[in-house]
Design an enzyme around this catalytic site. Structure first.
Site, mmCIF file in Angstrom:
data_model
loop_
_atom_site.group_PDB
_atom_site.id
_atom_site.type_symbol
_atom_site.label_atom_id
_atom_site.label_comp_id
_atom_site.label_asym_id
_atom_site.label_seq_id
_atom_site.Cartn_x
_atom_site.Cartn_y
_atom_site.Cartn_z
ATOM 1 N N GLY A 46 36.698 12.008 -78.020
ATOM 2 C CA GLY A 46 36.004 10.788 -77.609
ATOM 3 C C GLY A 46 35.010 10.375 -78.675
ATOM 4 O O GLY A 46 34.677 11.158 -79.571
ATOM 5 N N GLN A 51 27.270 6.311 -81.781
ATOM 6 C CA GLN A 51 27.390 7.459 -82.689
ATOM 7 C C GLN A 51 27.682 7.004 -84.130
ATOM 8 O O GLN A 51 27.529 7.775 -85.064
ATOM 9 C CB GLN A 51 28.492 8.415 -82.212
ATOM 10 C CG GLN A 51 28.120 9.131 -80.916
ATOM 11 C CD GLN A 51 29.225 10.048 -80.431
ATOM 12 O OE1 GLN A 51 30.183 9.586 -79.808
ATOM 13 N NE2 GLN A 51 29.119 11.329 -80.732
ATOM 14 N N CYS A 95 29.765 17.888 -78.900
ATOM 15 C CA CYS A 95 29.462 16.493 -79.262
ATOM 16 C C CYS A 95 29.562 16.370 -80.774
ATOM 17 O O CYS A 95 29.029 17.215 -81.504
ATOM 18 C CB CYS A 95 28.050 16.141 -78.785
ATOM 19 S SG CYS A 95 27.584 14.438 -79.165
ATOM 20 N N LEU A 96 30.230 15.325 -81.221
ATOM 21 C CA LEU A 96 30.390 15.144 -82.667
ATOM 22 C C LEU A 96 29.049 14.830 -83.337
ATOM 23 O O LEU A 96 28.926 14.986 -84.545
ATOM 24 C CB LEU A 96 31.418 14.041 -82.947
ATOM 25 C CG LEU A 96 32.849 14.373 -82.462
ATOM 26 C CD1 LEU A 96 33.769 13.176 -82.669
ATOM 27 C CD2 LEU A 96 33.407 15.604 -83.162
ATOM 28 N N HIS A 137 30.690 11.645 -70.490
ATOM 29 C CA HIS A 137 29.943 11.996 -71.708
ATOM 30 C C HIS A 137 29.792 10.755 -72.600
ATOM 31 O O HIS A 137 28.712 10.497 -73.142
ATOM 32 C CB HIS A 137 30.722 13.114 -72.428
ATOM 33 C CG HIS A 137 30.177 13.556 -73.752
ATOM 34 N ND1 HIS A 137 29.674 14.823 -73.981
ATOM 35 C CD2 HIS A 137 30.079 12.901 -74.949
ATOM 36 C CE1 HIS A 137 29.284 14.917 -75.242
ATOM 37 N NE2 HIS A 137 29.520 13.771 -75.861
ATOM 38 N N GLU A 138 30.880 9.979 -72.739
ATOM 39 C CA GLU A 138 30.837 8.803 -73.623
ATOM 40 C C GLU A 138 29.961 7.693 -73.029
ATOM 41 O O GLU A 138 29.214 7.028 -73.763
ATOM 42 C CB GLU A 138 32.252 8.280 -73.908
ATOM 43 C CG GLU A 138 33.192 9.278 -74.568
ATOM 44 C CD GLU A 138 32.610 9.960 -75.791
ATOM 45 O OE1 GLU A 138 31.771 9.361 -76.474
ATOM 46 O OE2 GLU A 138 32.988 11.117 -76.046
ATOM 47 N N HIS A 141 26.447 8.315 -73.748
ATOM 48 C CA HIS A 141 26.036 7.885 -75.106
ATOM 49 C C HIS A 141 25.580 6.425 -75.087
ATOM 50 O O HIS A 141 24.645 6.049 -75.795
ATOM 51 C CB HIS A 141 27.200 8.011 -76.085
ATOM 52 C CG HIS A 141 27.337 9.368 -76.729
ATOM 53 N ND1 HIS A 141 26.343 9.944 -77.482
ATOM 54 C CD2 HIS A 141 28.373 10.256 -76.739
ATOM 55 C CE1 HIS A 141 26.751 11.126 -77.931
ATOM 56 N NE2 HIS A 141 27.984 11.345 -77.497
HETATM 57 O O1 K1U Z 1 31.328 12.015 -77.858
HETATM 58 C C1 K1U Z 1 31.536 12.935 -78.643
HETATM 59 O O2 K1U Z 1 30.634 13.399 -79.298
HETATM 60 C C2 K1U Z 1 32.923 13.507 -78.771
HETATM 61 C C3 K1U Z 1 33.093 14.803 -78.001
HETATM 62 C C4 K1U Z 1 33.595 14.453 -76.613
HETATM 63 C C5 K1U Z 1 33.548 15.520 -75.575
HETATM 64 C C6 K1U Z 1 33.913 16.825 -75.811
HETATM 65 C C7 K1U Z 1 33.886 17.784 -74.814
HETATM 66 C C8 K1U Z 1 33.499 17.410 -73.551
HETATM 67 C C9 K1U Z 1 33.113 16.123 -73.318
HETATM 68 C C10 K1U Z 1 33.155 15.171 -74.315
HETATM 69 C C11 K1U Z 1 34.089 15.668 -78.768
HETATM 70 O O3 K1U Z 1 35.200 15.287 -78.957
HETATM 71 S S1 K1U Z 1 33.551 17.212 -79.335
HETATM 72 C C12 K1U Z 1 35.023 17.921 -80.073
HETATM 73 C C13 K1U Z 1 36.023 18.416 -79.081
HETATM 74 O O4 K1U Z 1 35.714 18.556 -77.921
HETATM 75 C C14 K1U Z 1 37.385 18.761 -79.513
HETATM 76 C C15 K1U Z 1 37.756 18.763 -80.815
HETATM 77 C C16 K1U Z 1 39.057 19.081 -81.181
HETATM 78 C C17 K1U Z 1 39.984 19.396 -80.241
HETATM 79 C C18 K1U Z 1 39.632 19.395 -78.922
HETATM 80 C C19 K1U Z 1 38.340 19.073 -78.545
HETATM 81 ZN ZN ZN Z 2 28.936 13.147 -77.806
#
Ligand code: K1U
Ligand code: ZN
Length: 173
Positions: A46, A51, A95-96, A137-138, A141
């Site tokens: 996401g 972001q 979270c990225l 989560h999004e 943000h």
């Molecule tokens: O919004 C963001 O920062 C993105 C975030 C979203 C998210 C992850 C986990 C739970 C809720 C929301 C991410 O994508 S973090 C990376 C991640 O979860 C992932 C990366 C590679 C493969 C699978 C998952």
């Molecule tokens: Zn996030």
């Protein structure tokens, strides 16, 4: 399409409430495409416009984790939760904007979301499992809220300090 830099916490732009999108323009469509490319490149499931430093209500998601399954990119303008289940679900979130930090967060297990799509049409759908966690989560943000805001203050402070150190190190490179 281009990959854009993702803001790292702490950054004041990640704490602001994003503005609603009045209508879908070509500029916003290009932003959505860039967000999807940036999300897949990270990689992530996401991404929200704030972001990337853009304070508008736009999110993208693709929670298909199976490499053999076809991708399912979703673009949502002005997403809003219109119903949530009483049942809760705990998921270890990342979270990225807070790289390499993970914590359990409890949220409604199912939500119904209304949004505007790339054609400007209003859509509504129910989400469960990882999709439900990710869309909440999004949307957080867009309201200036991070998953660490659900944690106890001490844990949140520890993560914030780690991110400050990471940013100092990156700036020195
Ligand atoms: O919004 C963001 O920062 C993105 C975030 C979203 C998210 C992850 C986990 C739970 C809720 C929301 C991410 O994508 S973090 C990376 C991640 O979860 C992932 C990366 C590679 C493969 C699978 C998952
Ligand atoms: Zn996030």
């Amino acid at each position: 399409m281009s990959i854009r830099p993702i803001l790292i916490h702490p950054d004041p732009r990640l704490k602001k409430v994003a503005a609603p999108v009045a209508g879908v323009t070509d500029v916003l469509r290009k932003l959505a495409e860039d967000m999807l490319e940036t999300m897949y490149d990270a990689p992530g499931i996401g991404l929200a416009a704030p972001q990337l430093g853009v304070l508008e209500r736009l999110i993208v998601m693709d929670c298909v984790k199976d490499d053999d399954a076809p991708p399912q990119p979703m673009v949502m303008f002005n997403p809003e939760v219109v119903w949530q289940s009483d049942e809760q679900n705990i998921y270890e979130e990342g979270c990225l904007s807070i790289p390499e930090q993970f914590a359990d967060v409890e949220r409604p297990a199912e939500v119904a979301v209304r949004w505007m799509d790339m054609e400007g049409e209003t859509r509504e759908a129910e989400f469960d499992k990882l999709w439900a966690t990710c869309v909440q989560h999004e949307i957080d943000h867009l309201n200036g809220k991070l998953f660490i805001d659900y944690l106890k203050p001490l844990r949140r402070q520890m993560i914030t300090r780690k991110m400050q150190k990471l940013k100092r190190e990156k700036a020195r490179l």
